[in-house]
Design a protein around this motif. Structure first.
Motif, PDB file in Angstrom:
ATOM      1  N   GLN A   1     -86.128  87.553  -8.473  1.00  0.00           N
ATOM      2  CA  GLN A   1     -85.153  87.825  -9.541  1.00  0.00           C
ATOM      3  C   GLN A   1     -85.795  88.659 -10.653  1.00  0.00           C
ATOM      4  O   GLN A   1     -86.966  88.498 -10.985  1.00  0.00           O
ATOM      5  CB  GLN A   1     -84.641  86.505 -10.115  1.00  0.00           C
ATOM      6  CG  GLN A   1     -83.538  86.672 -11.162  1.00  0.00           C
ATOM      7  CD  GLN A   1     -83.029  85.339 -11.676  1.00  0.00           C
ATOM      8  OE1 GLN A   1     -83.428  84.286 -11.188  1.00  0.00           O
ATOM      9  NE2 GLN A   1     -82.151  85.380 -12.664  1.00  0.00           N
TER      10      GLN A   1
ATOM     11  N   ASP B   1     -80.455  88.389  -6.365  1.00  0.00           N
ATOM     12  CA  ASP B   1     -79.425  88.138  -7.375  1.00  0.00           C
ATOM     13  C   ASP B   1     -78.927  86.705  -7.188  1.00  0.00           C
ATOM     14  O   ASP B   1     -78.226  86.404  -6.215  1.00  0.00           O
ATOM     15  CB  ASP B   1     -78.264  89.118  -7.202  1.00  0.00           C
ATOM     16  CG  ASP B   1     -77.268  89.007  -8.342  1.00  0.00           C
ATOM     17  OD1 ASP B   1     -77.303  88.003  -9.070  1.00  0.00           O
ATOM     18  OD2 ASP B   1     -76.437  89.926  -8.502  1.00  0.00           O
TER      19      ASP B   1
ATOM     20  N   LYS C   1     -76.616  84.979  -8.509  1.00  0.00           N
ATOM     21  CA  LYS C   1     -75.158  84.820  -8.464  1.00  0.00           C
ATOM     22  C   LYS C   1     -74.619  85.094  -7.068  1.00  0.00           C
ATOM     23  O   LYS C   1     -73.730  84.406  -6.573  1.00  0.00           O
ATOM     24  CB  LYS C   1     -74.505  85.747  -9.492  1.00  0.00           C
ATOM     25  CG  LYS C   1     -74.809  85.365 -10.934  1.00  0.00           C
ATOM     26  CD  LYS C   1     -74.087  86.278 -11.895  1.00  0.00           C
ATOM     27  CE  LYS C   1     -74.362  85.877 -13.347  1.00  0.00           C
ATOM     28  NZ  LYS C   1     -73.687  86.753 -14.320  1.00  0.00           N
ATOM     29  N   LYS C   2     -75.154  86.143  -6.418  1.00  0.00           N
ATOM     30  CA  LYS C   2     -74.713  86.465  -5.066  1.00  0.00           C
ATOM     31  C   LYS C   2     -75.126  85.374  -4.079  1.00  0.00           C
ATOM     32  O   LYS C   2     -74.366  85.015  -3.179  1.00  0.00           O
ATOM     33  CB  LYS C   2     -75.296  87.812  -4.632  1.00  0.00           C
ATOM     34  CG  LYS C   2     -74.706  89.004  -5.382  1.00  0.00           C
ATOM     35  CD  LYS C   2     -75.287  90.308  -4.850  1.00  0.00           C
ATOM     36  CE  LYS C   2     -74.684  91.515  -5.586  1.00  0.00           C
ATOM     37  NZ  LYS C   2     -75.246  92.787  -5.084  1.00  0.00           N
ATOM     38  N   ILE C   3     -76.337  84.848  -4.248  1.00  0.00           N
ATOM     39  CA  ILE C   3     -76.817  83.766  -3.380  1.00  0.00           C
ATOM     40  C   ILE C   3     -75.937  82.536  -3.542  1.00  0.00           C
ATOM     41  O   ILE C   3     -75.546  81.889  -2.573  1.00  0.00           O
ATOM     42  CB  ILE C   3     -78.281  83.430  -3.704  1.00  0.00           C
ATOM     43  CG1 ILE C   3     -79.188  84.603  -3.321  1.00  0.00           C
ATOM     44  CG2 ILE C   3     -78.723  82.160  -2.978  1.00  0.00           C
ATOM     45  CD1 ILE C   3     -80.633  84.388  -3.679  1.00  0.00           C
ATOM     46  N   GLN C   4     -75.611  82.228  -4.793  1.00  0.00           N
ATOM     47  CA  GLN C   4     -74.778  81.073  -5.067  1.00  0.00           C
ATOM     48  C   GLN C   4     -73.403  81.232  -4.438  1.00  0.00           C
ATOM     49  O   GLN C   4     -72.875  80.299  -3.816  1.00  0.00           O
ATOM     50  CB  GLN C   4     -74.651  80.873  -6.582  1.00  0.00           C
ATOM     51  CG  GLN C   4     -73.780  79.684  -6.971  1.00  0.00           C
ATOM     52  CD  GLN C   4     -73.758  79.484  -8.478  1.00  0.00           C
ATOM     53  OE1 GLN C   4     -74.692  79.885  -9.162  1.00  0.00           O
ATOM     54  NE2 GLN C   4     -72.714  78.872  -8.979  1.00  0.00           N
ATOM     55  N   ALA C   5     -72.813  82.424  -4.562  1.00  0.00           N
ATOM     56  CA  ALA C   5     -71.495  82.671  -3.989  1.00  0.00           C
ATOM     57  C   ALA C   5     -71.522  82.552  -2.466  1.00  0.00           C
ATOM     58  O   ALA C   5     -70.614  81.985  -1.853  1.00  0.00           O
ATOM     59  CB  ALA C   5     -71.002  84.053  -4.406  1.00  0.00           C
ATOM     60  N   ARG C   6     -72.598  83.069  -1.817  1.00  0.00           N
ATOM     61  CA  ARG C   6     -72.707  82.995  -0.358  1.00  0.00           C
ATOM     62  C   ARG C   6     -72.863  81.556   0.116  1.00  0.00           C
ATOM     63  O   ARG C   6     -72.250  81.140   1.100  1.00  0.00           O
ATOM     64  CB  ARG C   6     -73.889  83.838   0.111  1.00  0.00           C
ATOM     65  CG  ARG C   6     -73.964  83.934   1.638  1.00  0.00           C
ATOM     66  CD  ARG C   6     -75.122  84.788   2.120  1.00  0.00           C
ATOM     67  NE  ARG C   6     -76.400  84.135   1.938  1.00  0.00           N
ATOM     68  CZ  ARG C   6     -77.310  84.525   1.061  1.00  0.00           C
ATOM     69  NH1 ARG C   6     -77.090  85.579   0.279  1.00  0.00           N
ATOM     70  NH2 ARG C   6     -78.445  83.882   0.949  1.00  0.00           N
TER      71      ARG C   6
ATOM     72  N   LYS D   1     -69.646  79.668  -0.049  1.00  0.00           N
ATOM     73  CA  LYS D   1     -68.774  80.073   1.056  1.00  0.00           C
ATOM     74  C   LYS D   1     -69.174  79.358   2.344  1.00  0.00           C
ATOM     75  O   LYS D   1     -68.329  78.885   3.106  1.00  0.00           O
ATOM     76  CB  LYS D   1     -68.855  81.590   1.235  1.00  0.00           C
ATOM     77  CG  LYS D   1     -67.876  82.132   2.259  1.00  0.00           C
ATOM     78  CD  LYS D   1     -67.973  83.656   2.325  1.00  0.00           C
ATOM     79  CE  LYS D   1     -66.987  84.213   3.365  1.00  0.00           C
ATOM     80  NZ  LYS D   1     -67.073  85.696   3.441  1.00  0.00           N
TER      81      LYS D   1
ATOM     82  N   ASP E   1     -76.757  75.409  -4.694  1.00  0.00           N
ATOM     83  CA  ASP E   1     -77.892  76.137  -4.138  1.00  0.00           C
ATOM     84  C   ASP E   1     -78.394  75.542  -2.825  1.00  0.00           C
ATOM     85  O   ASP E   1     -79.522  75.748  -2.443  1.00  0.00           O
ATOM     86  CB  ASP E   1     -79.044  76.154  -5.154  1.00  0.00           C
ATOM     87  CG  ASP E   1     -78.704  76.980  -6.379  1.00  0.00           C
ATOM     88  OD1 ASP E   1     -77.854  77.877  -6.248  1.00  0.00           O
ATOM     89  OD2 ASP E   1     -79.263  76.712  -7.445  1.00  0.00           O
TER      90      ASP E   1
END
Length: 273
Positions: A49, A84, A86-91, A94, A112
């Motif tokens: 990061q 990133d 935020k992207k990891i969290q969103a994935r 999902k 996470d």
């Protein structure tokens, strides 16, 4: 005489500024520098990061041990793949929803956590429950008959084999004789005591010394003494003796529950005066 130092004036200006809601966040942001984390730091970020931190934080904490690299100079490039959060969290959110994990579980365990981590965590939980259940299982109490039949001098098979291997194949004993007879006679317990001492000298380790005593004290271990000249199997049983009264050759069979472990030739000779 009424002049104030620059430090006092600055302190006074800050004090007045607080009254009117003046903030200095813009100034503090200018002092932060861009760095890429090469390791995860609690409260700062994860590996890969790019974050903006104070120069003192980078110098005193992050840069030590190669935990981060500077990106605040021209031509600076990230050393590793940029992450990133935020992207990891969103994935991950999902993936968790695709695995039919309830929203309250996601909140409880954190966003996470991946599906694989979720499965691993569940397996560890099941193993822990089984272990606790096994540890809390009450011990089986032995009955009076079981306690009576319990052999407290039990020796492991490994130690038993070591004791048996240390037994000699032949023993020569010198004894005084009187009118052609040994005085006093050699009883089986006395022979067993001599054999135990011989094995003790052969095995020097303290643990094995204890095993020697346990071996000879077991009820299932029997020492069967016979004249060496007897060959017929049925005659051997009939000619079992409890002691040696004359010089000559004898066989000492070391048996466990009727099964022979080893056989020792004992030769008794007259001790010269």
């Amino acid at each position: 005489m009424f002049l104030r130092s620059n430090k006092c004036i600055l302190k006074s200006m800050r004090s007045e500024g607080r009254k009117f809601g003046v903030r200095y966040t813009a100034q503090s942001k200018k002092k932060r520098i861009a760095v890429q984390l090469l390791d995860s730091f609690a409260g700062i970020g994860i590996t890969g990061q790019i974050v903006h931190v104070k120069a003192s934080t980078m110098m005193n904490k992050l840069h030590r041990g190669n935990g981060a690299v500077y990106l605040n100079y021209e031509g600076a490039k990230p050393r590793i793949t940029v992450i990133d959060p935020k992207k990891i969290q969103a994935r991950r959110m999902k993936e968790l929803r695709a695995a039919n994990i309830k929203p309250e579980q996601i909140v409880a365990e954190g966003p996470d956590i991946s599906v694989e981590e979720k499965k691993e965590k569940e397996e560890k939980r099941v193993k822990k429950e089984k272990k606790e259940k096994k540890e809390n299982k009450p011990e089986k109490l032995l009955s009076l008959d079981e306690l009576i039949g319990l052999d407290l001098a039990e020796v492991s098979e490994e130690d038993r084999d070591k004791v048996v291997d240390a037994m000699p194949k032949k023993i020569t004993l010198k004894r005084y004789t009187k009118d052609g007879a040994i005085d006093p006679a050699l009883s089986v317990p006395k022979i067993a005591s001599s054999l135990e001492n011989i094995v003790r000298k052969s095995l020097g380790h303290k643990k094995l010394q204890d095993a020697v005593s346990q071996f000879f004290n077991q009820e299932k271990i029997k020492l069967v003494l016979r004249p060496a000249a007897v060959q017929d199997e049925t005659a051997e049983v009939a000619n079992t003796i409890g002691s040696i009264k004359k010089t000559g050759s004898y066989t000492l069979s070391v048996e466990e529950n009727g099964r022979q472990l080893t056989e020792i030739i004992i030769r008794v000779v007259d001790r010269e005066h």
